[in-house]
Design a protein around this motif. Structure first.
Motif, PDB file in Angstrom:
ATOM      1  N   UNK A 225      -5.662   7.715   4.182  1.00 38.42           N
ATOM      2  CA  UNK A 225      -7.046   7.695   4.684  1.00 38.42           C
ATOM      3  C   UNK A 225      -7.361   9.068   5.287  1.00 38.42           C
ATOM      4  N   UNK A 226      -8.627   9.447   5.346  1.00 38.18           N
ATOM      5  CA  UNK A 226      -8.958  10.694   6.046  1.00 38.18           C
ATOM      6  C   UNK A 226      -8.802  10.442   7.553  1.00 38.18           C
ATOM      7  N   UNK A 227      -8.364  11.448   8.284  1.00 41.43           N
ATOM      8  CA  UNK A 227      -8.327  11.328   9.756  1.00 41.43           C
ATOM      9  C   UNK A 227      -7.415  10.257  10.303  1.00 41.43           C
ATOM     10  N   UNK A 228      -6.292   9.984   9.615  1.00 39.54           N
ATOM     11  CA  UNK A 228      -5.283   9.073  10.164  1.00 39.54           C
ATOM     12  C   UNK A 228      -5.809   7.673  10.432  1.00 39.54           C
ATOM     13  N   UNK A 229      -5.474   7.132  11.596  1.00 39.60           N
ATOM     14  CA  UNK A 229      -5.828   5.728  11.873  1.00 39.60           C
ATOM     15  C   UNK A 229      -7.341   5.528  11.951  1.00 39.60           C
ATOM     16  N   UNK A 230      -8.095   6.590  12.274  1.00 39.39           N
ATOM     17  CA  UNK A 230      -9.557   6.420  12.364  1.00 39.39           C
ATOM     18  C   UNK A 230     -10.156   6.161  10.967  1.00 39.39           C
ATOM     19  N   UNK A 231      -9.662   6.908   9.981  1.00 33.94           N
ATOM     20  CA  UNK A 231     -10.126   6.675   8.602  1.00 33.94           C
ATOM     21  C   UNK A 231      -9.667   5.311   8.101  1.00 33.94           C
ATOM     22  N   UNK A 232      -8.433   4.902   8.529  1.00 31.40           N
ATOM     23  CA  UNK A 232      -7.912   3.596   8.100  1.00 31.40           C
ATOM     24  C   UNK A 232      -8.808   2.471   8.636  1.00 31.40           C
ATOM     25  N   UNK A 233      -9.297   2.641   9.867  1.00 28.80           N
ATOM     26  CA  UNK A 233     -10.191   1.605  10.423  1.00 28.80           C
ATOM     27  C   UNK A 233     -11.484   1.539   9.623  1.00 28.80           C
ATOM     28  N   UNK A 234     -11.984   2.691   9.211  1.00 29.37           N
ATOM     29  CA  UNK A 234     -13.218   2.689   8.401  1.00 29.37           C
ATOM     30  C   UNK A 234     -12.938   2.051   7.037  1.00 29.37           C
ATOM     31  N   UNK A 235     -11.802   2.419   6.420  1.00 30.23           N
ATOM     32  CA  UNK A 235     -11.449   1.840   5.106  1.00 30.23           C
ATOM     33  C   UNK A 235     -11.349   0.321   5.208  1.00 30.23           C
ATOM     34  N   UNK A 236     -10.735  -0.162   6.298  1.00 32.60           N
ATOM     35  CA  UNK A 236     -10.564  -1.615   6.460  1.00 32.60           C
ATOM     36  C   UNK A 236     -11.912  -2.292   6.722  1.00 32.60           C
ATOM     37  N   UNK A 237     -12.752  -1.632   7.500  1.00 31.72           N
ATOM     38  CA  UNK A 237     -14.085  -2.194   7.766  1.00 31.72           C
ATOM     39  C   UNK A 237     -14.880  -2.301   6.466  1.00 31.72           C
ATOM     40  N   UNK A 238     -14.703  -1.325   5.594  1.00 31.66           N
ATOM     41  CA  UNK A 238     -15.408  -1.370   4.298  1.00 31.66           C
ATOM     42  C   UNK A 238     -14.889  -2.537   3.448  1.00 31.66           C
ATOM     43  N   UNK A 239     -13.567  -2.793   3.502  1.00 28.84           N
ATOM     44  CA  UNK A 239     -13.039  -3.981   2.797  1.00 28.84           C
ATOM     45  C   UNK A 239     -13.725  -5.247   3.333  1.00 28.84           C
ATOM     46  N   UNK A 240     -13.905  -5.270   4.666  1.00 26.66           N
ATOM     47  CA  UNK A 240     -14.484  -6.473   5.294  1.00 26.66           C
ATOM     48  C   UNK A 240     -15.959  -6.645   4.902  1.00 26.66           C
ATOM     49  N   UNK A 241     -16.719  -5.536   4.954  1.00 26.73           N
ATOM     50  CA  UNK A 241     -18.158  -5.626   4.643  1.00 26.73           C
ATOM     51  C   UNK A 241     -18.418  -5.830   3.152  1.00 26.73           C
ATOM     52  N   UNK A 242     -17.721  -5.038   2.325  1.00 21.39           N
ATOM     53  CA  UNK A 242     -18.024  -5.051   0.882  1.00 21.39           C
ATOM     54  C   UNK A 242     -17.372  -6.209   0.152  1.00 21.39           C
ATOM     55  N   UNK A 243     -16.268  -6.739   0.715  1.00 20.10           N
ATOM     56  CA  UNK A 243     -15.553  -7.813   0.015  1.00 20.10           C
ATOM     57  C   UNK A 243     -15.535  -9.123   0.806  1.00 20.10           C
ATOM     58  N   UNK A 244     -14.962  -9.106   2.021  1.00 25.73           N
ATOM     59  CA  UNK A 244     -14.846 -10.377   2.767  1.00 25.73           C
ATOM     60  C   UNK A 244     -16.235 -10.973   3.012  1.00 25.73           C
ATOM     61  N   UNK A 245     -17.182 -10.138   3.395  1.00 25.08           N
ATOM     62  CA  UNK A 245     -18.530 -10.634   3.711  1.00 25.08           C
ATOM     63  C   UNK A 245     -19.307 -11.042   2.458  1.00 25.08           C
ATOM     64  N   UNK A 246     -19.256 -10.215   1.439  1.00 26.89           N
ATOM     65  CA  UNK A 246     -20.089 -10.473   0.248  1.00 26.89           C
ATOM     66  C   UNK A 246     -19.513 -11.580  -0.636  1.00 26.89           C
ATOM     67  N   UNK A 247     -18.179 -11.784  -0.547  1.00 26.08           N
ATOM     68  CA  UNK A 247     -17.515 -12.724  -1.455  1.00 26.08           C
ATOM     69  C   UNK A 247     -16.898 -12.003  -2.646  1.00 26.08           C
ATOM     70  N   UNK A 248     -16.844 -10.681  -2.572  1.00 24.99           N
ATOM     71  CA  UNK A 248     -16.209  -9.882  -3.628  1.00 24.99           C
ATOM     72  C   UNK A 248     -14.698  -9.808  -3.405  1.00 24.99           C
ATOM     73  N   UNK A 249     -14.004  -9.138  -4.320  1.00 21.35           N
ATOM     74  CA  UNK A 249     -12.543  -9.033  -4.223  1.00 21.35           C
ATOM     75  C   UNK A 249     -12.154  -7.888  -3.292  1.00 21.35           C
ATOM     76  N   UNK A 250     -11.075  -8.086  -2.522  1.00 28.85           N
ATOM     77  CA  UNK A 250     -10.470  -6.957  -1.813  1.00 28.85           C
ATOM     78  C   UNK A 250      -9.905  -5.992  -2.854  1.00 28.85           C
ATOM     79  N   UNK A 251      -9.703  -4.752  -2.452  1.00 33.87           N
ATOM     80  CA  UNK A 251      -9.124  -3.771  -3.384  1.00 33.87           C
ATOM     81  C   UNK A 251      -7.745  -4.226  -3.871  1.00 33.87           C
ATOM     82  N   UNK A 252      -6.983  -4.902  -3.007  1.00 32.09           N
ATOM     83  CA  UNK A 252      -5.650  -5.392  -3.417  1.00 32.09           C
ATOM     84  C   UNK A 252      -5.762  -6.521  -4.437  1.00 32.09           C
TER      85      UNK A 252
END
Ligand code: NDP
Ligand code: PYC
Length: 334
Positions: A225-252
């Motif tokens: 991730x960019x910027x270490x743990x800060x980028x990881x938090x953004x990447x994870x939040x995007x998984x939550x918004x784009x996949x968990x919330x919408x009903x789409x697939x996680x990247x995994x």
């Protein structure tokens, strides 16, 4: 390499013809062709014509339902849900756009939750049009698991981009669009093709050890991730918004193992749009312009979008820049 200039409309026509030849309906082909040509026009080269071979191999792999048209569940509040049914997110967005616009103009804020959607492009083209009509937009998309969390060796996040756009009086809209990984996957592919090492801190090998070799990152390694743990938090939040919330697939959960050649993530996208007129102050665009001027005066000479708009202006005057190798590659698919 010699630069060749092609009028934007001609590039769109060629790309559209390629997509139609691969079996896409004219409307889907036109949306994808315009999107890809727009990236090339603005010098967003990691998502320009360079992507065509991967579009074609994906279309030939039987992955998803690329010709599918989206199904809109309008609801009654601010949120509009769209099932892309395995088709392209840009087509879903275009289809939902009139309702989204109407909701934001009448309620001040509206959002789009798109699921089961393929996205293989930059996402500034998804948000910039809103800013051009005076609105503010923020969007996130998750992709395929190629990013390890800090300290890890198993990829769990996509390169998950986030983009923001808003109007700016007297200037082009303020727009940024960036991956939450240290590099977009497309840029790793370009570095590998050109035999260039990556900057330190971008990638790891299969054991989670640092590497600057793009081939190692692409073949068993991963991005950070960019910027270490800060980028990881953004990447994870995007998984939550784009996949968990919408009903789409996680990247995994993107599993294209039964579709050799498939390269386009089939996940989800979240888009939030607001009308600045509903905010707490008047003169929003002028304030954004003043803030941009303050930032420039403080020493940041280049703001996001400056380079893209400069490249765009040149392309609109002289044609979109391509190489002979690009044109030869496109000709193979025509
Ligand atoms: P970059 O790091 O190249 O650029 C990120 C943003 O920062 C851009 O808005 C860019 O503006 C701006 N910028 C770049 N350099 C500077 C600078 N020196 N000073 C000020 N601003 C600067 O983008 P990424 O490599 O992170 O991502 C590239 C693209 O890949 C994005 O468009 C993204 O959407 C796409 N992507 C798509 C994915 C998908 O799943 N669909 C996954 C991951 C990435 P400017 O454009 O004007 O240069
Ligand atoms: O460049 O990381 C990337 C990417 C993933 C999906 C589309 N682009």
């Amino acid at each position: 390499m010699t630069e060749i200039r092609l009028p934007f409309s001609e590039l769109v026509e060629r790309l559209s013809a390629i997509f139609v030849k691969q079996g896409l309906p004219g409307r889907v082909a036109s949306v994808l062709a315009t999107n890809c040509a727009t990236c090339q026009r603005d010098g967003a080269l990691s998502h320009g014509v360079f992507r065509i071979p991967a579009y074609v191999s994906t279309l030939q792999s039987g992955w998803g339902s690329p010709a599918a048209l989206p199904e809109i569940d309008p609801g009654e509040g601010a949120l509009i849900r769209v099932d892309a049914h395995g088709g392209f997110a840009q087509v879903a967005l275009e289809e939902a756009m009139p309702l989204l616009r109407e909701r934001v103009r009448t309620q001040g804020v509206a959002a789009l939750a798109i699921r089961n959607s393929q996205h293989f492009s930059a996402i500034w083209p998804d948000v910039e049009p809103f800013a051009e009509e005076g609105l503010m937009a923020l969007s996130v998309v998750n992709s395929m698991a190629v990013v390890v969390p800090p300290g890890g060796k198993t990829p769990v996040f996509g390169t998950n981009p986030m983009a923001f756009a808003c109007p700016r009086e007297g200037q082009a809209p303020y727009v940024w669009d960036q991956a939450s990984s240290a590099l977009a996957h497309g840029d790793v592919q370009i570095a590998a093709r050109e035999g260039r090492a990556l900057e330190p801190g971008c990638g790891v090998d299969a054991e989670g050890q640092p590497t600057t070799d793009p081939e190692v990152v692409l073949n068993g390694g991963a991005l950070l991730p960019f910027g270490g743990y800060k980028g990881a938090s953004i990447a994870m939040t995007i998984e939550i918004l784009a996949a968990a919330f919408t009903g789409g697939a996680f990247s995994t959960e993107v599993d294209w193992s039964d579709h050799p050649g498939a390269k386009i993530p089939l996940t989800g996208q979240f888009l939030l749009v607001a009308d600045p007129a509903y905010g707490g102050a008047t003169g929003f665009g002028a304030r954004v312009a003043a803030l941009s001027d303050t930032v420039r005066a403080a020493g940041q000479e280049r703001l996001p979008g400056d380079r893209r708009h400069r490249v765009r202006a040149e392309a609109l005057e002289k044609g979109v820049a391509l190489t002979q190798a690009d044109l030869d590659m496109l000709a193979e698919y025509l």
